[in-house]
Design a protein around this motif. Structure first.
Motif, short mmCIF file in Angstrom:
data_model
loop_
_atom_site.label_atom_id
_atom_site.label_comp_id
_atom_site.label_asym_id
_atom_site.label_seq_id
_atom_site.Cartn_x
_atom_site.Cartn_y
_atom_site.Cartn_z
N VAL A 31 0.85 -1.20 0.00
CA VAL A 31 0.00 0.00 0.00
C VAL A 31 0.89 1.25 0.00
CG1 VAL A 31 -1.78 1.28 1.25
CG2 VAL A 31 -1.88 -1.22 1.12
N LYS A 33 -0.11 4.47 -0.80
CA LYS A 33 -0.79 5.77 -0.70
C LYS A 33 0.05 6.76 0.10
CE LYS A 33 -3.34 4.62 3.50
NZ LYS A 33 -4.25 3.54 3.71
N ASN A 54 -5.17 4.53 -2.53
CA ASN A 54 -6.51 4.88 -2.03
C ASN A 54 -7.20 6.00 -2.78
OD1 ASN A 54 -5.14 3.48 0.19
ND2 ASN A 54 -7.02 3.94 1.31
N SER A 192 -0.98 -4.11 8.28
CA SER A 192 0.31 -4.27 8.98
C SER A 192 0.17 -4.93 10.36
CB SER A 192 1.00 -2.92 9.15
OG SER A 192 1.41 -2.42 7.90
N ILE A 208 -0.54 -4.18 2.85
CA ILE A 208 0.44 -3.76 3.85
C ILE A 208 1.10 -2.44 3.45
CG2 ILE A 208 2.47 -4.45 5.17
CD1 ILE A 208 0.09 -6.39 5.47
#
Ligand SMILES: *Cc1c(COP(=O)(O)O)cnc(C)c1O
Length: 219
Positions: A31, A33, A54, A192, A208
């Motif tokens: 992830v 973002k 996102n 996470s 994650i």
């Protein structure tokens, strides 16, 4: 970053082992973002291939710098507003948070190539959270299955945030039951702090961010 990637992969592997599962059946979605394109490139160079973002607008800014990462698959894991479906359909390979028939139909109209989609299911009462309720699933699944360019692969959920990973377990278990009921193979669950619990409960995809890249700046 290499050390963190190795540590996350080890956590997934150990949780899979404990659960008697094959770790290669669990996809790691990194992830990214609020991190710059350079972070995505560094993760790609370390072998990561699935990335979660996102915000359509933020990713639109980074995408031109990532166009040469030909094996990367970008997932939209955040809520999609229906006025951004056209841009999202062009930018992402996977839309992981479809939550209404209207959004599905808009994606169908916007897609110029097949799009993998998942449904975000809301299993808690939090007012701030998006997602379809379990009661809405039959209608939503039927609507998506009528869309020839959308391929429905599974479900995603995000339990209420707490720092106790065990608190996520009932939500993950519920998502697995729902996926089983509708014969959907993919389960995107676990972040996470609770990825082990998610793997034990059948996650096929964990999302994650912090454990790979550290703390994010605020949006
Ligand atoms: C930010 C985010 C993640 C990653 O969370 P971490 O706790 O940083 O691992 C996963 N899924 C969704 C939907 C997110 O918005």
């Amino acid at each position: 970053m290499a050390r963190r990637v190795a540590a996350v992969c080890a956590r997934v592997r150990q949780a899979a082992e404990r659960a008697g599962r094959d770790a290669s059946a669990i996809r790691l979605v990194a992830v990214t973002k609020l991190f710059p394109a350079s972070v995505v490139r560094e993760a790609y160079a370390l072998g990561l291939r699935e990335f979660g973002e996102n915000y359509v607008q933020e990713f639109e800014g980074k995408a031109p710098e990532l166009a040469d990462l030909s094996a990367a698959r970008f997932h939209l894991i955040g809520h999609l507003q229906s006025n951004k479906t056209r841009r999202a359909a062009g930018l992402f390979h996977v839309i992981d948070a479809v939550d209404s028939p209207k959004l599905a139909r808009r994606l169908q109209e916007a897609a110029t190539r097949p799009l993998d989609v998942k449904i975000e299911v809301k299993l808690s009462e939090e007012a701030s959270k998006q997602g379809a309720s379990p009661e809405q699933l039959p209608e939503l699944i039927a609507a998506i299955r009528e869309c020839s360019r959308l391929r429905l692969t599974g479900l995603l959920t995000m339990p209420p945030w707490t720092d106790d990973p065990e608190a996520s377990r009932p939500y993950f278990r519920r998502l697995r039951e729902l996926a089983g009921r509708y014969d959907l193979p993919e389960l995107s669950m676990g972040m996470s702090h609770d990825l082990e619990v998610a793997v034990e409960e059948g996650a096929t995809e964990v999302r994650i961010g912090t454990a790979l890249f550290g703390e994010r700046m605020r949006a």
